[in-house]
Design a protein around this motif. Structure first.
Motif, short mmCIF file in Angstrom:
data_model
loop_
_atom_site.label_atom_id
_atom_site.label_comp_id
_atom_site.label_asym_id
_atom_site.label_seq_id
_atom_site.Cartn_x
_atom_site.Cartn_y
_atom_site.Cartn_z
N ALA A 1 -55.03 -0.01 126.84
CA ALA A 1 -54.52 -0.47 125.97
C ALA A 1 -52.92 0.42 124.92
O ALA A 1 -52.48 0.33 124.04
N ARG A 2 -53.05 1.37 125.79
CA ARG A 2 -51.74 2.46 125.71
C ARG A 2 -50.43 1.89 126.07
O ARG A 2 -49.54 2.14 125.60
N ILE A 3 -51.01 0.44 126.97
CA ILE A 3 -49.68 0.41 127.35
C ILE A 3 -49.16 -0.71 128.12
O ILE A 3 -47.82 -1.26 127.82
N ILE A 4 -50.21 -1.52 128.39
CA ILE A 4 -50.71 -3.14 128.74
C ILE A 4 -50.47 -3.84 126.85
O ILE A 4 -51.37 -3.48 126.72
N LYS A 5 -49.74 -4.57 126.81
CA LYS A 5 -50.11 -5.58 126.14
C LYS A 5 -51.62 -6.60 125.91
O LYS A 5 -51.24 -7.42 126.83
N SER B 1 -56.07 -5.71 127.99
CA SER B 1 -55.04 -5.20 128.49
C SER B 1 -55.18 -4.94 129.98
O SER B 1 -54.53 -4.21 130.46
#
Lengths: 317, 282
Positions: free
Chosen positions: A48-52, A59
């Motif tokens: 979730a920190r990088i992918i929507k 994510s």
């Protein structure tokens, strides 16, 4: 106080490093992405920190697609190169060793051709991955890697027989083609692989028939060590890969040449302790050299070689 | 608008991917094909059977190179050894242009062998354009970058994919390999209108078009290249060719590959949509 979550990466290099790390982590046994990150925190939080997320996939699930594709692609290529190792240790054990190996020796070049480069050393360091078939597995891996080398390793111009004749054997150094691998094995791997392939063809295991799947799963290579070591050359001739059995003295001679010994020393070491008469040894050497020249195995030693262009002349160059 | 500087002003028609299961058919029967696309990495070798086959193909056919591992979008710079090998192959094939993907795929020397999606940031625009320029300068032939299909979007993105593509190709001054199937797959996975994407692409930069089949899963589409081209993709292809004119087109079929004739028939369907089609094999 709850621990603050790490900030979302913004820099391109940081985003790529984090995603690559996630993509290359081994899958779970059910082939899903691991739910825990390396520090024990939920992998979903890292995703979730990088992918929507979107309206259909979280994510974690979106990242999982790439994680699965990575492993299925690498395991597929690895399995094609080492199909005989699979037949030695069995599918389940093979899958485990493949993941363990690829996790520690992931691809370091743009080509997957080199995936198995460190496999022999890795399996020697981890005999538990092939037990109780470790000796056979190691022999088979050496032959399978030699096949990769024989398929497309560069070739050097073959030696001119007249030039050889003009130089004294005491000072003559001869090289071997880079695509040629010399192996001393405890098992007759060439015969085992040949028999195994024939059996698979007979049972239809090379077809796409559904019934063949069971046969393929069951097919195994089993063998006891030979009474004497097997000496094998794995080479290329007219674009096809071949095995050629060598007499022990021929193997020793070729190995000495490959290691840089002058011809006279190589011949002497090959027949050290031999009961052959000198005339018999000389006849054998003459016969072997005729064959090796015919097969194109002999070339200038590495120290005399110039950098080579690819085989054939480039168009328009 | 028959051709442009990004495909070296060539008039190529409809091509096919050169794949191992078709080698024997092509070499024995010599079918009439406009051109073949090869995966560069399969022939960046020093010796062996693949190069021998390629040389035989080159005696009969025009070949265009397509790569899968240049990773223009990597944060790091292109690998010089890779570039030297690639350039040597371009001399052999005389490819009029060369293509690879608008993606990244390796970090710190570890290769994923995948076409990973870009975060659409200004930093990524600059980095990617720098890498493309470097490759183009080294190879001394036109470079076209291909849009990939993707299954993930990044929080850090600052623009749409088509805006990113446009910014990169302008800054790199390179061509576009427009993959209409990839646009369709990504549009379904990310919920955008694929025609908005198509209309945003600079037509004068399109060097080549890819068409392919994909697989529908319950919650997403996967770019599998193992099916015939689906109707919505043909419709997009029609729309694209209306905008960009007659453009070299290639059908990708990489898995569960049927007979050569079946693949060829599928590719030639593109003739219906190409303006003033004069394909050799039509």
């Amino acid at each position: 106080m709850p621990k603050a979550s790490p900030p979302k990466p913004v820099k391109l290099a940081d985003v790529q490093r984090l995603m690559a790390e996630a993509v290359m982590r081994p899958l779970r046994r059910d082939e899903g992405m691991q739910t825990a990150w390396k520090d024990g925190s939920p992998a979903a939080e890292v995703a979730a920190r990088i992918i929507k997320p979107n309206d259909r996939l979280s994510s974690f699930e979106r990242l999982q697609i790439y994680n699965q594709q990575y492993w299925w692609r690498l395991l597929g290529a690895f399995g094609e190169d080492f199909w005989a190792l699979r037949a030695v240790v069995g599918t389940r054990k093979f899958d485990q060793l493949a993941v363990a190996y690829l996790e520690s020796h992931g691809s370091q070049t743009w080509t997957m051709r080199d995936l198995g480069k460190h496999l022999e050393a890795f399996l020697r360091a981890h005999p538990e991955l092939t037990a109780p078939h470790t000796r056979l597995a190691l022999d088979v891996v050496r032959v399978e890697w030699a096949r990769v080398i024989a398929f497309d390793e560069p070739s050097q111009p073959v030696l001119d027989p007249q030039k050889i004749a003009a130089i004294s054997p005491d000072g003559l150094r001869i090289g071997l083609q880079p695509y040629l691998t010399l192996l001393e094995l405890a098992h007759p791997v060439d015969a085992l692989l040949h028999k195994f392939k024939e059996r698979r063809i007979e049972t239809g295991a090379f077809s796409n028939a559904v019934a063949a799947t069971t046969t393929r799963r069951r097919a195994r290579i089993v063998a006891r060590p030979s009474r004497r070591p097997v000496h094998l050359a794995v080479h290329r001739h007219e674009l096809a890969v071949y095995y050629k059995r060598l007499e022990p003295e021929a193997y020793r001679l070729l190995t000495a040449l490959r290691d840089g010994a002058p011809l006279a020393d190589a011949c002497a070491s090959a027949f050290a302790g031999s009961k052959d008469l000198p005339t018999t040894s000389a006849e054998k050497i003459q016969r072997w050299f005729a064959t090796w020249m015919q097969l194109g195995w002999l070339c200038p030693p590495a120290s005399d070689r110039r950098p080579q262009a690819a085989e054939g002349s480039p168009r328009g160059a | 608008m028959p051709a442009n500087r990004f495909n070296a002003f060539t008039e190529y028609g409809i091509g096919l991917g050169l794949r191992i299961p078709h080698y024997a058919h092509i070499l024995e029967r010599k079918p009439l094909v406009d051109w073949f696309e090869i995966i560069s990495e399969n022939y960046m070798l020093d010796a062996g059977r693949p190069l021998h086959i390629l040389d035989q193909i080159l005696e009969q056919y025009r070949v265009v190179q397509h790569g899968v591992s240049m990773y223009f979008g990597n944060a790091s710079r292109p690998n010089r050894d890779h570039l030297r090998k690639l350039k040597r192959l371009t001399k052999r094939t005389q490819t009029p242009w060369i293509s690879d993907h608008l993606c990244w795929g390796s970090v710190d020397g570890r290769f994923t062998h995948d076409l990973l999606p870009m975060p659409y940031t200004w930093e990524a625009v600059e980095t990617t354009a720098r890498n493309i320029r470097e490759v183009q300068d080294f190879l001394e032939i036109p470079v076209a970058v291909e849009n990939v299909s993707s299954y993930a979007e990044f929080h850090v993105s600052e623009m749409t994919e088509w805006e990113f593509l446009s910014e990169v190709v302008e800054r790199a001054d390179c061509g576009i390999l427009l993959d209409v199937n990839n646009i369709y797959v990504s549009s379904k996975n990310h919920g955008f209108d694929p025609y908005v994407y198509l209309d945003a692409v600079a037509p004068e930069r399109v060097a080549q078009i890819h068409i392919a089949g994909h697989t529908k899963f319950e919650r997403y589409l996967l770019d599998t290249h193992d099916h015939p081209v689906l109707d919505p993709v043909w419709k997009m292809y029609r729309h694209a060719t209306k905008r960009v004119g007659r453009t070299a087109t290639l059908l990708e079929w990489d898995d569960r590959i049927p007979s050569f004739d079946e693949v060829h028939r599928e590719a030639l369907k593109a003739n219906k949509f190409l303006p003033h089609a004069k394909s050799l094999a039509a």
